[in-house]
Design a protein around this motif. Structure first.
Motif, PDB file in Angstrom:
ATOM      1  N   ARG A 116     -10.467 -20.842 -54.938  1.00  0.00           N
ATOM      2  CA  ARG A 116     -10.294 -21.677 -56.141  1.00  0.00           C
ATOM      3  C   ARG A 116      -9.852 -23.074 -55.758  1.00  0.00           C
ATOM      4  O   ARG A 116     -10.306 -24.072 -56.346  1.00  0.00           O
ATOM      5  N   THR A 117      -8.976 -23.183 -54.778  1.00  0.00           N
ATOM      6  CA  THR A 117      -8.530 -24.499 -54.307  1.00  0.00           C
ATOM      7  C   THR A 117      -9.703 -25.261 -53.692  1.00  0.00           C
ATOM      8  O   THR A 117      -9.873 -26.463 -53.951  1.00  0.00           O
ATOM      9  N   ILE A 153     -10.963 -25.608 -58.729  1.00  0.00           N
ATOM     10  CA  ILE A 153     -10.785 -24.954 -60.018  1.00  0.00           C
ATOM     11  C   ILE A 153      -9.314 -24.943 -60.422  1.00  0.00           C
ATOM     12  O   ILE A 153      -8.980 -25.131 -61.580  1.00  0.00           O
ATOM     13  N   ALA A 154      -8.444 -24.713 -59.449  1.00  0.00           N
ATOM     14  CA  ALA A 154      -7.016 -24.636 -59.771  1.00  0.00           C
ATOM     15  C   ALA A 154      -6.198 -25.499 -58.834  1.00  0.00           C
ATOM     16  O   ALA A 154      -6.487 -25.753 -57.745  1.00  0.00           O
ATOM     17  N   ASP A 161      -8.892 -15.426 -52.847  1.00  0.00           N
ATOM     18  CA  ASP A 161      -9.312 -15.979 -54.136  1.00  0.00           C
ATOM     19  C   ASP A 161      -8.609 -17.300 -54.435  1.00  0.00           C
ATOM     20  O   ASP A 161      -9.230 -18.245 -54.936  1.00  0.00           O
ATOM     21  N   ALA A 162      -7.307 -17.389 -54.106  1.00  0.00           N
ATOM     22  CA  ALA A 162      -6.566 -18.633 -54.321  1.00  0.00           C
ATOM     23  C   ALA A 162      -7.118 -19.751 -53.445  1.00  0.00           C
ATOM     24  O   ALA A 162      -7.281 -20.891 -53.905  1.00  0.00           O
TER      25      ALA A 162
END
Length: 96
Positions: free
Chosen positions: A90-91, A95-96, A86-87
Motif C-alpha cells: 500500500r505504501t 494508497i496509505a 500488504d502495508a
C-alpha cells in the motif's frame, strides 16, 4: 485407517485456531486447518514407521498436541508476514 482420526483432529484444531485468531480476512479459511491436518498426518505416519503401535498413547498425544502448536505458530507468523507485505505494498502504491 486410524490415521483419519489424526487428520480430522488436526483439521478441527486448525479450524478452531483460524476462528480464534484475529485478522481472519488476511488469510484463507483453509490455511490453518490444512497446516494442522498435514502436520498430524506427517507425525502420525512418522511415528508409525518408528514403531509406535496404534494403542500407544504417545502416538496420539503427539499427533494431536503438536499440530495444534504448529498450526498456531504458522498461522500467527503467516498472518503477520501478510500484514507487513500488504502495508509495504500500500505504501509503494501510495494508497496509505
Amino acid at each position: 485407517m486410524l490415521i483419519l482420526l489424526a487428520l480430522i483432529a488436526g483439521a478441527v484444531a486448525g479450524m478452531a485456531i483460524h476462528f480464534a485468531m484475529p485478522h481472519r480476512s488476511d488469510r484463507g479459511v483453509v490455511l490453518a486447518p490444512a497446516i494442522g491436518a498435514a502436520t498430524a498426518g506427517v507425525l502420525y505416519t512418522s511415528l508409525q514407521w518408528a514403531g509406535f503401535a496404534e494403542d500407544n498413547p504417545w502416538l496420539w498425544a503427539v499427533s494431536i498436541v503438536v499440530p495444534v502448536a504448529v498450526a498456531y505458530l504458522a498461522t500467527l507468523l503467516l498472518t503477520r508476514a501478510r500484514g507487513k507485505r500488504d502495508a509495504a505494498e500500500r505504501t509503494r502504491l501510495g494508497i496509505a
